[in-house]
Design a protein around this motif. Sequence first.
Motif, PDB file in Angstrom:
ATOM      1  N   THR A   1       3.851  14.464  -4.729  1.00  0.00           N
ATOM      2  CA  THR A   1       4.381  14.695  -6.078  1.00  0.00           C
ATOM      3  C   THR A   1       4.793  16.140  -6.321  1.00  0.00           C
ATOM      4  N   GLY A   2       4.340  17.065  -5.463  1.00  0.00           N
ATOM      5  CA  GLY A   2       4.637  18.474  -5.687  1.00  0.00           C
ATOM      6  C   GLY A   2       3.609  19.180  -6.533  1.00  0.00           C
ATOM      7  N   ALA A   3       2.561  18.476  -6.962  1.00  0.00           N
ATOM      8  CA  ALA A   3       1.491  19.082  -7.757  1.00  0.00           C
ATOM      9  C   ALA A   3       0.181  18.411  -7.394  1.00  0.00           C
ATOM     10  N   ALA A   4      -0.932  19.100  -7.665  1.00  0.00           N
ATOM     11  CA  ALA A   4      -2.243  18.510  -7.401  1.00  0.00           C
ATOM     12  C   ALA A   4      -2.428  17.266  -8.268  1.00  0.00           C
TER      13      ALA A   4
ATOM     14  N   PRO B   1       5.539   6.313   1.567  1.00  0.00           N
ATOM     15  CA  PRO B   1       5.624   6.839   0.214  1.00  0.00           C
ATOM     16  C   PRO B   1       6.996   7.414  -0.098  1.00  0.00           C
ATOM     17  N   ALA B   2       7.477   7.122  -1.281  1.00  0.00           N
ATOM     18  CA  ALA B   2       8.769   7.665  -1.691  1.00  0.00           C
ATOM     19  C   ALA B   2       8.636   9.150  -1.971  1.00  0.00           C
ATOM     20  N   PRO B   3       9.690   9.942  -1.725  1.00  0.00           N
ATOM     21  CA  PRO B   3       9.636  11.366  -2.025  1.00  0.00           C
ATOM     22  C   PRO B   3       9.295  11.584  -3.492  1.00  0.00           C
ATOM     23  N   GLY B   4       8.393  12.506  -3.741  1.00  0.00           N
ATOM     24  CA  GLY B   4       8.022  12.810  -5.105  1.00  0.00           C
ATOM     25  C   GLY B   4       6.968  11.900  -5.689  1.00  0.00           C
ATOM     26  N   GLY B   5       6.355  11.044  -4.884  1.00  0.00           N
ATOM     27  CA  GLY B   5       5.337  10.140  -5.396  1.00  0.00           C
ATOM     28  C   GLY B   5       4.087  10.162  -4.547  1.00  0.00           C
ATOM     29  N   ILE B   6       3.202   9.216  -4.814  1.00  0.00           N
ATOM     30  CA  ILE B   6       2.014   9.046  -3.983  1.00  0.00           C
ATOM     31  C   ILE B   6       2.243   7.854  -3.063  1.00  0.00           C
ATOM     32  N   GLY B   7       1.518   7.834  -1.962  1.00  0.00           N
ATOM     33  CA  GLY B   7       1.668   6.743  -1.014  1.00  0.00           C
ATOM     34  C   GLY B   7       0.329   6.314  -0.462  1.00  0.00           C
ATOM     35  N   ILE B   8       0.308   5.107   0.052  1.00  0.00           N
ATOM     36  CA  ILE B   8      -0.888   4.579   0.696  1.00  0.00           C
ATOM     37  C   ILE B   8      -0.452   3.713   1.862  1.00  0.00           C
ATOM     38  N   ARG B   9      -1.129   3.851   2.996  1.00  0.00           N
ATOM     39  CA  ARG B   9      -0.779   3.017   4.145  1.00  0.00           C
ATOM     40  C   ARG B   9      -2.027   2.651   4.920  1.00  0.00           C
ATOM     41  N   LEU B  10      -1.923   1.543   5.643  1.00  0.00           N
ATOM     42  CA  LEU B  10      -3.030   1.005   6.407  1.00  0.00           C
ATOM     43  C   LEU B  10      -3.120   1.715   7.751  1.00  0.00           C
ATOM     44  N   LEU B  11      -4.341   2.124   8.145  1.00  0.00           N
ATOM     45  CA  LEU B  11      -4.547   2.820   9.406  1.00  0.00           C
ATOM     46  C   LEU B  11      -5.084   1.909  10.503  1.00  0.00           C
ATOM     47  N   ASP B  12      -5.796   0.846  10.144  1.00  0.00           N
ATOM     48  CA  ASP B  12      -6.450  -0.016  11.132  1.00  0.00           C
ATOM     49  C   ASP B  12      -5.732  -1.350  11.237  1.00  0.00           C
ATOM     50  N   ILE B  13      -5.467  -1.767  12.486  1.00  0.00           N
ATOM     51  CA  ILE B  13      -4.881  -3.075  12.757  1.00  0.00           C
ATOM     52  C   ILE B  13      -5.781  -3.798  13.741  1.00  0.00           C
ATOM     53  N   PRO B  14      -6.318  -4.972  13.407  1.00  0.00           N
ATOM     54  CA  PRO B  14      -7.170  -5.709  14.352  1.00  0.00           C
ATOM     55  C   PRO B  14      -6.432  -6.015  15.643  1.00  0.00           C
ATOM     56  N   ALA B  15      -7.152  -5.962  16.763  1.00  0.00           N
ATOM     57  CA  ALA B  15      -6.533  -6.237  18.063  1.00  0.00           C
ATOM     58  C   ALA B  15      -5.942  -7.639  18.115  1.00  0.00           C
ATOM     59  N   SER B  16      -6.555  -8.590  17.429  1.00  0.00           N
ATOM     60  CA  SER B  16      -6.090  -9.973  17.471  1.00  0.00           C
ATOM     61  C   SER B  16      -4.752 -10.158  16.766  1.00  0.00           C
ATOM     62  N   THR B  17      -4.363  -9.217  15.893  1.00  0.00           N
ATOM     63  CA  THR B  17      -3.111  -9.348  15.142  1.00  0.00           C
ATOM     64  C   THR B  17      -2.167  -8.173  15.392  1.00  0.00           C
ATOM     65  N   LYS B  18      -2.365  -7.458  16.496  1.00  0.00           N
ATOM     66  CA  LYS B  18      -1.573  -6.252  16.750  1.00  0.00           C
ATOM     67  C   LYS B  18      -0.095  -6.551  16.924  1.00  0.00           C
TER      68      LYS B  18
ATOM     69  N   GLN C   1     -12.287   7.811  -6.252  1.00  0.00           N
ATOM     70  CA  GLN C   1     -11.423   8.844  -6.827  1.00  0.00           C
ATOM     71  C   GLN C   1     -11.357  10.033  -5.874  1.00  0.00           C
ATOM     72  N   ILE C   2     -10.141  10.543  -5.658  1.00  0.00           N
ATOM     73  CA  ILE C   2      -9.982  11.715  -4.800  1.00  0.00           C
ATOM     74  C   ILE C   2      -9.041  12.707  -5.483  1.00  0.00           C
ATOM     75  N   ASP C   3      -9.277  13.986  -5.225  1.00  0.00           N
ATOM     76  CA  ASP C   3      -8.400  15.053  -5.717  1.00  0.00           C
ATOM     77  C   ASP C   3      -7.615  15.593  -4.526  1.00  0.00           C
ATOM     78  N   LEU C   4      -6.302  15.497  -4.615  1.00  0.00           N
ATOM     79  CA  LEU C   4      -5.452  15.929  -3.506  1.00  0.00           C
ATOM     80  C   LEU C   4      -4.492  17.019  -3.971  1.00  0.00           C
ATOM     81  N   PRO C   5      -4.371  18.090  -3.200  1.00  0.00           N
ATOM     82  CA  PRO C   5      -3.353  19.094  -3.509  1.00  0.00           C
ATOM     83  C   PRO C   5      -1.972  18.549  -3.161  1.00  0.00           C
ATOM     84  N   ALA C   6      -0.929  19.248  -3.570  1.00  0.00           N
ATOM     85  CA  ALA C   6       0.430  18.845  -3.233  1.00  0.00           C
ATOM     86  C   ALA C   6       0.583  18.793  -1.715  1.00  0.00           C
ATOM     87  N   GLY C   7       1.096  17.698  -1.209  1.00  0.00           N
ATOM     88  CA  GLY C   7       1.265  17.515   0.222  1.00  0.00           C
ATOM     89  C   GLY C   7       0.007  17.124   0.951  1.00  0.00           C
TER      90      GLY C   7
END
Length: 342
Positions: A64-67, A18-35, A105-111
Motif C-alpha cells: 500500500t505504500g504505508a504501514a 497482490p495488486a499494486p498499491g494493495g495488500i495480498g495473501i498467497r498460499l505457501l504450502d501445497i500437499p504432495a498428493s495435489t502438487k 493481527q499483524i503490523d506490516l511496514p510498507a513493502g
Amino acid sequence: MMILLFFSASVSAVAAEPAPGGIGIRLLDIPASTKDDPRARTYIIDRLAPGSEISRRVQVENNTGAAQTIRLYAGAAHIDGGSFIGEDAGAHNDLTTWTVVGRPQIDLPAGGTAEVPLTIKVPSDAPESEQYGAVWAEVRSAADKAGVVQANRVGIRVYLSVGPGNGRPADFSITSLSPSRDQHGNPQLSALVSNTGGRALDITGDLRLTAGPGGLSAGPFGIQNATTIAPGTSRNVIFTLPQELPNGPWTARIALKSGLLEREASASVTFPDAGPGEAVAPAADGAVPWLVPATVVAALLAAALLTSFLLRRRRRRLSGPGMAASAAGKRAPGRRSADVTR
C-alpha cells in the motif's frame, strides 16, 4: 453505531498475486498428493476424516505504500450462481469454527511481508459434507463522522471435504450445447455442465469451431471467468464470440476442466439471427458426432468376415466332383465338354 462496508477482491487466483498499491495473501504450502493440481496452488483443498487436522502457511504482503495493521481470520463462504462468494466477517459456518489462524493481527511496514500459520482441525463428531470458506487478510479505515468504516480484503478459498474415506471423486458431464445471440448481437454458446461428483468444481476451458461455412475455422475462445459448481447442481458455462461470426453450421468442440479433471464434447451447431437457438446433445469425451462407434465397426467387420467365409465355402461345394459329374451328364447334344481338345 459503526457501519462496516466491505470491498472484497475475488476469492480466487487474484489473491495469490497482490495488486499494486494493495495488500495480498498467497498460499505457501501445497500437499504432495495435489502438487500437480493447479487449483491446489492457489486454494486450500483437502479431504479430512473426522478427528484429523491439517496445517498450512500463508504469506501476507503490504504493497500500500504505508504501514498497515492487517487482520487475519477465517470466514464463511458459499457457492451461488456459478460463483464462490465470501460472506461478511460476522458470518460463520462449521469450517470457521474448526480453523485457527496463528496470528489474528499483524503490523506490516510498507513493502513488508509476514508468514502466518493456520490449522484446520475437524472434530471427531463432524458430519460427512463439503465445507466452503476463506482465509482473509483485511485492512480497515478509520470511522468517518457517520461511523462508516471501509474494509478492504483479499482471501484464499478453502474447499474442505469431510468424511471417513476418500468420498466421491470430482466428476462432471456436459449435458447440452445451446447456441444463441445476446442483446448486442454477439453469438454465444452455452454448455450445460452437471457436477456429478462429490467435490465443488471450478470450470475453465475453451471452444473451437471448425467445418464452418466455406470451410472456415475459428477459435480457440476461452471462458472469461471460472464458473464454480457445487456437487449435485448444474450450471451453464458461456462462451461469447465475435459479432461478425457467421451463423454456421459449425462443428463446435469444447474442452472443459477443473484442476486435473478434463471433459470434452462436440456437436454441430447453428447460431440464430437473434435470441436463443436450439439446444443439441453433444457427443461426449471428444467423440465426433458423425463417426461410427467402435462397437458398430466391430460388428460390421465380423458380419463381413462371416459372409466372406460362407461364400467361399459355397463355391468349394459347387466345384466338387459330384457337381462336376452331374453337370457333365446334362450337357446339351453336340456340345464339347470343357476338357475336350481339338
